[in-house]
Motif scaffolding. Structure first.
Motif, PDB file in Angstrom:
ATOM      1  N   TRP A 121      72.607  25.890  19.339  1.00 22.19           N
ATOM      2  CA  TRP A 121      72.721  27.024  18.359  1.00 22.19           C
ATOM      3  C   TRP A 121      73.786  26.642  17.291  1.00 22.19           C
ATOM      4  CZ3 TRP A 121      69.442  29.628  16.142  1.00 22.19           C
ATOM      5  CH2 TRP A 121      69.729  30.910  15.637  1.00 22.19           C
TER       6      TRP A 121
ATOM      7  N   TYR B 219      69.761  36.252  20.273  1.00 24.74           N
ATOM      8  CA  TYR B 219      68.555  36.605  20.685  1.00 24.74           C
ATOM      9  C   TYR B 219      68.678  36.256  22.270  1.00 24.74           C
ATOM     10  CZ  TYR B 219      66.893  35.898  16.183  1.00 24.74           C
ATOM     11  OH  TYR B 219      66.491  36.060  14.740  1.00 24.74           O
ATOM     12  N   CYS B 220      69.140  35.037  22.813  1.00 25.42           N
ATOM     13  CA  CYS B 220      69.162  34.537  24.193  1.00 25.42           C
ATOM     14  C   CYS B 220      69.859  35.088  25.116  1.00 25.42           C
ATOM     15  CB  CYS B 220      69.445  33.099  24.328  1.00 25.42           C
ATOM     16  SG  CYS B 220      68.462  31.835  23.013  1.00 25.42           S
TER      17      CYS B 220
ATOM     18  N   ASN C 140      71.569  31.571  30.619  1.00 24.30           N
ATOM     19  CA  ASN C 140      71.837  33.014  29.825  1.00 24.30           C
ATOM     20  C   ASN C 140      72.458  33.858  30.821  1.00 24.30           C
ATOM     21  OD1 ASN C 140      71.809  32.096  26.898  1.00 24.30           O
ATOM     22  ND2 ASN C 140      69.804  31.690  27.613  1.00 24.30           N
TER      23      ASN C 140
ATOM     24  N   ALA D 238      66.993  36.656  27.465  1.00 25.26           N
ATOM     25  CA  ALA D 238      66.684  35.807  28.626  1.00 25.26           C
ATOM     26  C   ALA D 238      66.957  36.359  30.088  1.00 25.26           C
ATOM     27  CB  ALA D 238      67.485  34.565  28.600  1.00 25.26           C
TER      28      ALA D 238
ATOM     29  N   THR E 146      61.684  31.140  24.036  1.00 25.12           N
ATOM     30  CA  THR E 146      61.993  31.558  25.318  1.00 25.12           C
ATOM     31  C   THR E 146      61.008  32.512  25.755  1.00 25.12           C
ATOM     32  OG1 THR E 146      64.590  31.468  24.527  1.00 25.12           O
ATOM     33  CG2 THR E 146      63.836  32.847  26.472  1.00 25.12           C
TER      34      THR E 146
ATOM     35  N   LYS F  81      66.394  27.948  31.417  1.00 23.23           N
ATOM     36  CA  LYS F  81      67.048  28.546  30.434  1.00 23.23           C
ATOM     37  C   LYS F  81      67.625  30.157  30.621  1.00 23.23           C
ATOM     38  CE  LYS F  81      67.163  29.590  25.718  1.00 23.23           C
ATOM     39  NZ  LYS F  81      68.082  28.996  24.737  1.00 23.23           N
ATOM     40  N   GLN F  82      66.798  30.845  31.380  1.00 20.40           N
ATOM     41  CA  GLN F  82      67.122  32.085  31.659  1.00 20.40           C
ATOM     42  C   GLN F  82      68.411  32.126  32.658  1.00 20.40           C
ATOM     43  OE1 GLN F  82      63.332  33.517  33.011  1.00 20.40           O
ATOM     44  NE2 GLN F  82      62.346  32.682  31.014  1.00 20.40           N
TER      45      GLN F  82
END
Length: 442
Positions: free
Chosen positions: A169, A271-272, A224, A276, A136, A220-221
């Protein structure tokens, strides 16, 4: 006769795919390629991780079950190799490099690992390497870090970058896998776009083309960010209506076709979801407009203190937190609710201990700053008057109900973060989830 493409070179063993980083993401991606007959050469700084990978193994419990097969067979077929010497990857015959290293440290975006890997790749003598970034990253990494490093080492136009973020995931839903989920792929070099997309299709057939690497990063961001705002809203509603029963209302609202089923929790973890949105704020042209995201992040940061106060309102003296992992049966502690919650409880003068079958007491102390406990959790429960269940590990969920109830002879309060025990009748013991009536003890 097969078409002469890089993807076919990989599939027919004429080339290897090289991975930098074989943690959770790198390992599962590498295994996915090997399961299609692609030879994998991986680099990692941890010797134990490298040795295990060569055998098709990992220190992550239950990962074989998540993969759906035994990856040791891939090692026996000669498809897996790994090294602690990165120069073994930077040889002329290797031209596909996957970057799968962490991009967070202590809960904040961290670019050093990616920079280090790119500096290494930039020394390769291979003709036109392809660099596929699974990590990421902020879209600003591309013009500020990635392209300058690669241009200095390889020369402008002598490489191609693809951004291929992971969406899957460790999920119990078999439709949410690397193979089944649509995969966003962004490539800035039009001449190599199809080559990179075909490499990704080996493991993720449903490729969704982004117009650029920046858009792939943003996708991706944004995913999230939206999820963080949704969960932040559920937490805010649960906090705002502590006596009414917001959990039930959220569950019923989730039965509408265009609303997800949400529930309040002790904190968003991992994490994400935490990292993100921070990248989104850093790269925004007008970050001051991201007010909803900022509020959701602040709500998330404040939540452990609110939960700790709810426990203190009952006059609790000793708390046992079950679970450091933020995901059931996976030893991942990043941004775990237990870390800040345990500190908040101790600050309020409540003696607190954390138990997790996947972590030693020493590691728990390192991460939480308080004492960890080991052993059979049923033997520990009688020493505490409140239990906070954070992680729905099998060890906690599969225990016979009578054994659990017998252990709780001194328990006054249970806070169940995700509802793992919501089908158990605890009798006179106060059982609460975030959002059930009276959960804040006011």
């Amino acid at each position: 006769m097969t078409k002469n493409t890089i993807a076919n070179d990989l599939l027919y063993g004429r080339k290897k795919i090289c991975f930098f980083g074989i943690g959770y993401i790198g390992f599962t991606s590498a295994i996915a390629y090997a399961s299609k007959g692609v030879k994998v050469l991986a680099y990692d700084i941890e010797p134990t991780r490298v040795e295990l990978f060569r055998e098709g193994k990992t220190s992550v419990p239950n990962l074989r079950e998540w993969l759906g097969f035994d990856p040791t067979v891939l090692a026996r077929h000669g498809l897996l190799d790994a090294t602690t010497d990165w120069q073994d990857l930077i040889v002329p015959e290797n031209n596909v490099f996957v970057v799968a290293v962490p991009t967070e440290k202590n809960g904040f975006p961290f670019k050093d690992y990616v920079m280090d890997v790119l500096e290494k790749i930039a020394t390769t003598k291979t003709k036109h390497p392809l660099i596929l970034i699974e990590s990421t990253i902020s879209m600003n990494f591309l013009p500020d870090i990635i392209y300058p490093i690669l241009c200095r080492g390889l020369g402008l136009g002598n490489f191609s970058v693809g951004v291929i973020p992971r969406r899957d995931w460790f999920d119990e839903d078999s439709s949410h896998t690397l193979k089944n989920m649509p995969r966003v792929v962004g490539v800035d070099n039009d001449t190599m776009r199809e080559e990179i997309e075909n490499i990704v299709r080996i493991v993720s057939p449903d490729v969704r083309r982004a117009s650029s690497c920046k858009i792939a990063c943003l996708t991706k961001q944004v995913e999230n960010c939206i999820r963080m705002i949704e969960i932040g809203t559920a937490i805010q509603l649960s906090n705002a209506y502590p006596r009414t029963g917001m959990l039930e209302a959220l569950n019923l609202a989730g039965q509408k076709w265009n609303i997800p089923t949400l529930f309040g929790s002790c904190r968003v973890s991992g994490y994400c979801l935490n990292i993100a949105p921070l990248y989104l704020q850093l790269s925004a042209e007008h970050p001051e407009e991201l007010t909803l995201l900022s509020a959701a992040l602040q709500t998330n940061d404040n939540q452990p203190a609110i939960v700790a106060q709810a426990i203190a309102n009952r006059g609790v003296k000793k708390v046992l937190i079950l679970g450091l992992s933020y995901k059931a049966d996976v030893p991942v502690w990043t941004e775990s609710p237990s870390i800040q919650l345990s500190k908040n409880l101790e600050h309020l003068g409540i003696e607190t201990r954390v138990h997790d079958p996947y972590f030693s007491a020493q590691i728990i102390k390192e991460k939480c700053g308080i004492e960890g406990v080991e052993g059979d959790f049923l033997q520990l429960i009688p020493d505490y008057d409140a239990i906070v269940l954070i992680s729905g590990h099998r060890e906690y969920k599969s225990i016979p109900k009578t054994s659990l109830l017998n252990a709780m002879k001194n328990t006054k309060l249970i806070i169940d973060n995700d509802g793992s025990w919501d089908r158990i009748d605890f009798g006179v013991i106060e059982y609460q989830r975030i959002g059930t009536p009276g959960w804040r003890g006011e």
